[in-house]
Design a protein around this motif. Structure first.
Motif, short mmCIF file in Angstrom:
data_model
loop_
_atom_site.label_atom_id
_atom_site.label_comp_id
_atom_site.label_asym_id
_atom_site.label_seq_id
_atom_site.Cartn_x
_atom_site.Cartn_y
_atom_site.Cartn_z
N THR A 83 0.81 -1.23 0.00
CA THR A 83 0.00 0.00 0.00
C THR A 83 0.85 1.29 0.00
OG1 THR A 83 -0.38 -0.30 2.37
CG2 THR A 83 -2.14 -0.97 0.88
N PRO A 84 1.94 1.38 0.77
CA PRO A 84 2.74 2.61 0.67
C PRO A 84 3.35 2.77 -0.73
CG PRO A 84 3.45 1.30 2.55
CD PRO A 84 2.48 0.46 1.78
N LEU A 85 3.68 1.63 -1.34
CA LEU A 85 4.22 1.61 -2.69
C LEU A 85 3.21 2.18 -3.67
CD1 LEU A 85 6.71 0.34 -3.98
CD2 LEU A 85 5.41 -1.74 -4.30
N PHE A 86 1.98 1.71 -3.55
CA PHE A 86 0.91 2.21 -4.41
C PHE A 86 0.69 3.70 -4.19
CE2 PHE A 86 -1.90 -1.50 -5.93
CZ PHE A 86 -0.77 -2.19 -6.29
N ALA A 87 0.77 4.11 -2.93
CA ALA A 87 0.55 5.52 -2.61
C ALA A 87 1.59 6.39 -3.31
CB ALA A 87 0.61 5.73 -1.10
N LEU A 88 2.86 5.99 -3.21
CA LEU A 88 3.93 6.77 -3.84
C LEU A 88 3.73 6.84 -5.35
CD1 LEU A 88 7.34 5.80 -2.19
CD2 LEU A 88 5.99 7.87 -1.88
N MET A 89 3.56 5.68 -5.98
CA MET A 89 3.37 5.66 -7.43
C MET A 89 2.14 6.48 -7.79
SD MET A 89 5.95 3.89 -8.39
CE MET A 89 5.87 3.38 -10.08
#
Lengths: 261, 282
Positions: free
Chosen positions: B35-41
């Protein structure tokens, strides 16, 4: 004095730019000396923005563009560029501080801007009467404020050549006078050449050293005073002067076939 | 694997029903990584108006699976990855070479790629086998896959440190970025390739139908309440983590699909942020 080209910083020779079958610029010759402010004036579709984009190296062209930095030829001069608009919608969460800090530091701004960097960014903006805008969102700035912020960024670090694209658009009279005064001041504090592109002939005439009338080719150039008296001509004959065109096909293509806007 | 064992022990100490199941422990760890990965992208996807593009990328997974089936791959992840990377590089080239309306180009591509995938997979009525790809299944995530997520999360983090400021300039004005010697083509291409990797590697978790919402919603919600990049990034990560964890746990109790439940929580966050943003701007 002009065209002696000993201090010629940017030299454009026989520049032709085509887009598909349309010729946007044809046989343009333009010399910009160091420490000189040149105003390129022309109607919509004259190829002004294309000229800047060509100098920036974004467009294929025929002809020659050469730069000199500090007396010797340079292939890769530092160019400061103030775009006419940003491809940014109003809600974009980018602050003035974000943009300035990205320009002066390698530290990623998404990780936060520390006090030290914030002070530095403030100093960069202070020169351009924009220090108070630091915390504002880019999308919330007025036209004049945005121009000053972009100018501050374009001047950091100081470029060899500064290109300004239609600074008058969306800026009120007071803001514009302030902007032109600052640009004029840069010429004295920095030894840089400045090319200012606009359709506002009367507005810039007291701030530039030389005016170039452009409509797909250079129609006339010279001292602002001379060109202004020329403008009286222009007024006398109405917009017909702008119909003088260097390209036989530009009439066939209709007006405004190309250009920045 | 020692890390995984330690994680299992840690979660077992929680006084909840779900904390006893290995599949929930795996799923929770995956959510915390993804989820943090998705948020950044997502922050860059939203800033650069690439929402439709990522939707096309997600749906290309269908065609990737189909190509994998045709070529006899046991695990279709490799053909999916290759197809998505080719697609993102191709679209990016097209965008830079032509001034065509990307909206239309993407619309045409979207229709073509989905139709191609469905036609191949539906031969002899076999499409039902692949529905898990459509809605996603986070509960089947394996420790090995979690390892992959960890690697890609590290890669994205590193990319953000290196290219963060260049990405901001590129999204503000390409010409301005280029005048500052930012190689905008490289920035855009590397970002889209990274995006393809993230989307395809997590497609089995999130599902083709909703992966785009997981990317877009946290960033869109964060945008409503942020005035700078720090707040934007921070809020997107917080909202994404919050929706991910609460959606996963709620789906356990409700017996619903985890991915879609997470999206509902993210959508609720969006609604709240839109309201509070509107109130603040009054």
């Amino acid at each position: 004095m002009r065209n002696s080209c000993e201090h010629c910083c940017t030299k454009i020779e026989d520049l032709t730019v085509k887009s598909g079958r349309n010729t946007i610029l044809s046989g343009v010759n333009l010399h910009v000396n160091c420490g000189e402010v040149v105003g390129v004036v022309g109607p919509n579709g004259a190829g002004k923005t294309t000229l800047l984009r060509t100098i920036l190296g974004e467009t294929a062209f025929q002809g020659r563009i050469t730069f000199r930095v500090g007396g010797s030829p340079s292939k890769n001069p530092k160019i400061g560029y103030v775009p006419q608009k940003l491809q940014l919608d109003q809600g974009a969460p980018i602050s003035v501080a974000d943009l300035v800090a990205s320009a002066i530091s390698r530290r990623p701004v998404w990780a936060g801007i520390n006090k030290d960097l914030s002070v530095k960014a403030g100093k960069v903006l202070a020169v351009f009467a924009a220090e108070h805008l630091l915390k504002r969102k880019i999308g919330d700035l007025s036209g004049g404020e945005l121009q000053r912020v972009l100018l501050a960024i374009a001047m950091t670090p100081a470029p060899d050549l500064l290109l300004l694209d239609e600074p008058a658009s969306g800026v009120d009279v007071k803001g514009l006078a302030l902007f032109y005064r600052i640009v004029r001041g840069l010429r004295q504090t920095h030894d840089i050449s400045i090319v200012l592109v606009t359709h506002d002939l009367a507005g810039i005439s007291s701030y530039v050293d030389r005016i170039v009338l452009l409509n797909r080719c250079v129609i006339a150039e010279g001292d602002p005073k001379d060109v202004l008296s020329n403008e009286k001509l222009l007024e006398a004959f109405g917009p017909a002067l702008w119909n003088i065109s260097c390209l036989p096909n530009s009439i066939a293509n209709g007006k405004d076939a190309h250009g920045g806007h | 694997m020692a890390v995984i064992e330690a994680w299992y022990k840690l979660i077992s100490m929680l006084p909840f029903d779900w904390a006893h199941y290995v599949f929930m422990k795996n799923a929770l760890l995956a959510v915390l990584l993804v989820t943090p990965l998705f948020a950044l992208m997502g922050t860059m996807v939203v800033s650069n108006r690439m929402v439709f593009f990522t939707d096309v990328l997600g749906h290309s997974a269908l065609t990737g699976i189909a190509v994998g089936v045709l070529l006899g791959f046991h695990d279709p992840v490799l053909p999916m990855l290759i197809l998505a990377v080719l697609l993102s590089v191709g679209i990016n080239l097209l965008k830079n070479l032509t001034r065509a309306s990307m909206d239309t180009v993407l619309g045409v591509l979207f229709a073509f790629i989905v139709a191609l995938g469905i036609v191949i997979l539906s031969r002899q009525g076999g499409f039902v086998k692949y529905t898990s790809y459509l809605i996603g299944d986070i509960l089947t995530v394996t420790p090995q896959q979690i390892g992959w997520f960890f690697a890609i999360a590290a890669a994205v983090g590193l990319y953000w440190v290196i290219a963060g400021n260049a990405m901001i300039f590129t999204s503000v004005s390409q010409s301005l970025a280029r005048s500052r010697k930012v190689n905008t083509f490289w920035v855009e291409t590397s970002f889209t390739v990274l995006l393809a990797l993230v989307v395809i590697l997590s497609i089995k978790l999130a599902g083709i139908l909703i992966i785009n919402s997981l990317l877009v919603l946290p960033a869109a919600a964060a945008r409503n309440i942020s005035r700078n990049m720090y707040a934007y990034t921070g809020w997107a990560v917080i909202i994404s983590l919050f929706s991910g964890v609460s959606g996963l746990i709620a789906s356990y109790y409700w017996g619903t699909a985890s991915g879609a439940t997470i999206v509902l929580f993210a959508a609720a966050c969006y609604a709240v942020s839109a309201l509070s943003g509107a109130v603040r701007n009054r």
